[in-house]
Every structure is written in structure tokens, then in C-alpha cells.
Design a protein around this motif. Sequence first.
Motif, short mmCIF file in Angstrom:
data_model
loop_
_atom_site.label_atom_id
_atom_site.label_comp_id
_atom_site.label_asym_id
_atom_site.label_seq_id
_atom_site.Cartn_x
_atom_site.Cartn_y
_atom_site.Cartn_z
N SER A 23 18.44 -14.81 -21.36
CA SER A 23 18.48 -13.79 -20.17
C SER A 23 19.24 -13.90 -19.19
O SER A 23 20.03 -15.11 -19.05
CB SER A 23 16.99 -13.99 -19.69
OG SER A 23 16.59 -15.24 -19.05
N LEU A 24 19.41 -13.08 -18.08
CA LEU A 24 20.11 -13.16 -16.75
C LEU A 24 19.80 -14.40 -16.18
O LEU A 24 20.68 -14.99 -15.56
CB LEU A 24 20.13 -11.93 -16.16
CG LEU A 24 20.94 -10.66 -16.90
CD1 LEU A 24 20.65 -9.41 -15.94
CD2 LEU A 24 22.33 -11.02 -16.90
N GLY A 42 30.45 -11.27 -9.84
CA GLY A 42 30.25 -9.95 -10.95
C GLY A 42 28.76 -9.90 -10.93
O GLY A 42 28.52 -8.54 -11.52
N TYR A 43 27.97 -10.79 -11.16
CA TYR A 43 26.46 -10.69 -11.29
C TYR A 43 25.99 -9.62 -10.06
O TYR A 43 25.01 -8.47 -10.40
CB TYR A 43 25.74 -11.77 -11.42
CG TYR A 43 25.87 -12.69 -12.57
CD1 TYR A 43 24.98 -12.13 -13.63
CD2 TYR A 43 26.45 -13.71 -12.76
CE1 TYR A 43 25.07 -12.82 -14.92
CE2 TYR A 43 26.66 -14.32 -13.90
CZ TYR A 43 25.77 -13.80 -14.97
OH TYR A 43 26.09 -14.56 -16.04
N LEU A 44 26.40 -9.93 -8.81
CA LEU A 44 26.04 -9.06 -7.73
C LEU A 44 26.48 -7.67 -7.71
O LEU A 44 25.82 -6.60 -7.44
CB LEU A 44 26.20 -9.36 -6.35
CG LEU A 44 25.91 -11.00 -6.01
CD1 LEU A 44 26.70 -11.34 -4.77
CD2 LEU A 44 24.43 -10.66 -5.37
N ARG A 45 27.73 -7.56 -8.51
CA ARG A 45 28.22 -6.03 -8.52
C ARG A 45 27.50 -5.29 -9.73
O ARG A 45 27.58 -3.89 -9.70
CB ARG A 45 29.60 -5.99 -8.86
CG ARG A 45 30.44 -6.57 -7.44
CD ARG A 45 32.10 -6.61 -7.77
NE ARG A 45 32.60 -6.77 -6.57
CZ ARG A 45 33.99 -7.05 -6.75
NH1 ARG A 45 34.63 -7.12 -7.70
NH2 ARG A 45 34.40 -7.30 -5.43
N GLN A 62 23.23 -2.18 -13.15
CA GLN A 62 22.79 -2.25 -14.59
C GLN A 62 21.59 -3.06 -15.21
O GLN A 62 21.20 -2.65 -16.36
CB GLN A 62 23.90 -2.53 -15.29
CG GLN A 62 25.29 -1.62 -14.93
CD GLN A 62 26.55 -2.23 -15.63
OE1 GLN A 62 26.61 -3.27 -16.31
NE2 GLN A 62 27.67 -1.63 -14.97
N VAL A 63 20.82 -3.55 -14.22
CA VAL A 63 19.88 -4.69 -14.58
C VAL A 63 18.62 -3.74 -14.66
O VAL A 63 18.13 -2.88 -13.87
CB VAL A 63 19.56 -5.62 -13.59
CG1 VAL A 63 18.51 -6.35 -14.02
CG2 VAL A 63 20.65 -6.73 -13.37
N PRO A 64 17.73 -3.77 -15.56
CA PRO A 64 16.50 -3.01 -15.66
C PRO A 64 15.73 -3.29 -14.47
O PRO A 64 15.63 -4.40 -13.85
CB PRO A 64 15.62 -3.80 -16.96
CG PRO A 64 17.22 -4.22 -17.80
CD PRO A 64 17.96 -4.74 -16.80
N LYS A 65 15.01 -2.07 -14.36
CA LYS A 65 14.15 -2.02 -12.91
C LYS A 65 13.07 -3.34 -12.87
O LYS A 65 12.89 -4.02 -11.83
CB LYS A 65 13.66 -0.83 -12.85
CG LYS A 65 14.24 0.26 -12.41
CD LYS A 65 13.54 1.56 -12.06
CE LYS A 65 14.64 2.57 -11.81
NZ LYS A 65 13.82 4.04 -11.65
N GLY A 116 18.12 -10.48 -8.89
CA GLY A 116 18.41 -10.41 -7.48
C GLY A 116 18.14 -11.71 -6.73
O GLY A 116 19.07 -12.30 -6.02
N LYS A 117 16.76 -12.20 -6.82
CA LYS A 117 16.39 -13.35 -6.28
C LYS A 117 17.11 -14.40 -6.61
O LYS A 117 17.43 -15.39 -5.73
CB LYS A 117 14.86 -13.72 -6.12
CG LYS A 117 14.41 -14.77 -5.70
CD LYS A 117 12.68 -14.83 -5.96
CE LYS A 117 12.20 -15.87 -5.38
NZ LYS A 117 10.79 -16.08 -5.54
#
Length: 353
Positions: free
Chosen positions: A2-3, A43-46, A50-53, A60-61
Amino acid sequence: MSLVDELSALAEETLSSISGASTSVELEAIRVAVLGKSGSLTGYLRSMGQVPKEERAEVGKTVNATRVKVESALEEAKARISAAELASSIDAAAVDVTLPGRAQQIGTRHLINGMVDEIAQVFLGLGYSVIEGPEVETDYYNFEALNAPPDHPSRSMQDTFYVLDRSGDASAVKGESDVLLRTQTSGAQVHAMEDRELPIYVIAPGKVYRRDVADPSHLPQFHQVEGLVVDKGITFGDLKGTLDFVCKQLFGPDRRTRFRAHYFPFTEPSAEVDVSCGICHGEGCRMCKGTGWLEILGCGMVDPNVLSMSGIDPEVYSGFAFGMGVERIACLKYDVPDLRMLLEGDMRFLRQF
């Protein structure tokens, strides 16, 4: 994976790299790679859009928490590395005040310049003046006004550097140009006779140029000191007395002088002057080639034609002239076997003087 797991792995890897950095350059490279415009964490911030709701809040946290950890670690590492680099710089620049000091070498005048000054001081003590003349001279002042017209054989004794005319015409070679690098400082004497009031007691030191191949006794550029006296009642006895005194001042009071008849176009009668050898004291050795004498200069009474061409009446005034090579005088005085040694710049040799 996972991310969140990817961000945790990124944080762990980045913090490990930061702790292992030892220089400011390495630390800056890590910061750019992670937090720069093209950095991995940036890159993750940008890509948050595209991340599922349902995962966006947690991802983000985690991204923000990772950013805070990395920035904090970077600040701590920066403080640590800066302190280490400062201490290293201080250590490298440290001076051991207990070591003996290093004396700064004091420069001196070159032997040639010192010899010119020494010769000038002798003549200044006799009441002479020091004059200068142009190094680029005209044929008239270098030859013709010294009783050497264009067809005079004495010109073949001095192979001359002639100067091209202003147009750069390559045809302005020997015999076709009237501008040249002076072969003697005698031209300054002619200027003195034209410009100065009588009586005249002058010496003219300076560089001269001849197309000689450098060898132990010749140089294409060397220094001369020429002298001129013009006054009423001047005789050859005045010339001999003056030069005998000068030789004793330069070489020592025990040295003797000898005058030998010679030829120069601008003096009549003319002579060459020898000084007794300081090595063998006149008995003969390798330095003087077994003769006991060393040639040092040429001289003579100023030819009446030379006086007339400068506007001086030879029936009222007479005079004498002489010329000496400074390098030759220096070599004879200090027993230097080769003129070229004066110009090679070898400090082991030059520091002796």
C-alpha cells in the motif's frame, strides 16, 4: 504494497541516508532527492488527486508526517555536519605559535642594475651627469653623426636590428631603413652635444642591441655605459687619469691600467683599456689567457668631425669619450665565466651578489 507502506519504507530509507551523511554536499543531495521539485516525497504530494477517496486522508497524513520527520532529521544532521566541518576547518588553519618563524626573503637589485648604479656613483662623484637616450634611434644619431657615413667600414662591425617603416613595408631592411635599435648609447652623447650647454660631462647608461648569437662573451641585448667630456683644454692625459681612477674604484686600488692603440670612427686617437688581472695579479693565468691583462673598455679623443656635426667648434673645444659593457665589467669584477649566466634567472647564482 500500500501507499502507506511505501511511505514508511521511504521514510526509513531517507532517515538512514541522512544519518550516514558526512558532508554538507551529501546532505544536500539527499534533500533534493526527497524534498526537491522532482523529489520522491514531493511526487506523492502531487499525486494525491489519484489516491482513492477512502485512503486519501490516511495517505495525506502519512505524507505530511514523513515530510516533518525528514525535515527535522535534515536540520539535525545539518547542525551536526556544519559543526564538524567548522572544527575541521579550524584545525586545518591552526598555527603552531611555538614553531620558529619563517623569514621573508628580501629582494635585491639584479647584478646588472647594481653594476650600472655602482659605475654611475663613481662618475657622479667626479661631477658628471647621467643622461638617457632613445633605444629606438635614427641612423643619423647612431652612425652618421658619429663620423660613420653609409659607406663607412665600421658599420660592418655592428650587425644592426633595423626597424620597419610605419607602413610595415617589409623592404625596410638593412641599408633601406633609417630607424633602428641602437647598437650603442653614443647617440645619447650626440643629443647631449646638440641640446646641452658647454662644458659637457655626462655618462649615458642603457640597453643596446646587436645581432649577435649568445655565447660566453656576446649577447644580442646588453647594457653599456658611455661617457663624454667636452670642454676647453681637454687632453688625452685627462682621459687616462679619469679612466685609471674609475678602474681603481671599480676593481680595487691595487689594479693597474694599460692603454693600447685601437680604431674607432668617432674618436682620434683611440685606445682600448685593459686592467690587470685580479686572479694572477698580472703574472698570467687562464682567466687572462696568460697575458696578465683583461680588456674592459674602448675610448679616445672625440674626433673633430663629430664636434663639428653637433655645432661645436673643434678649434675651441676638445673632449674625450669612452664606452664599457656593463655585463663584461660585472663578469670581470666577480669572476663570472659566462655572460649568459647573468640572464638565466638561476637564484642560486644571483643570490651571491
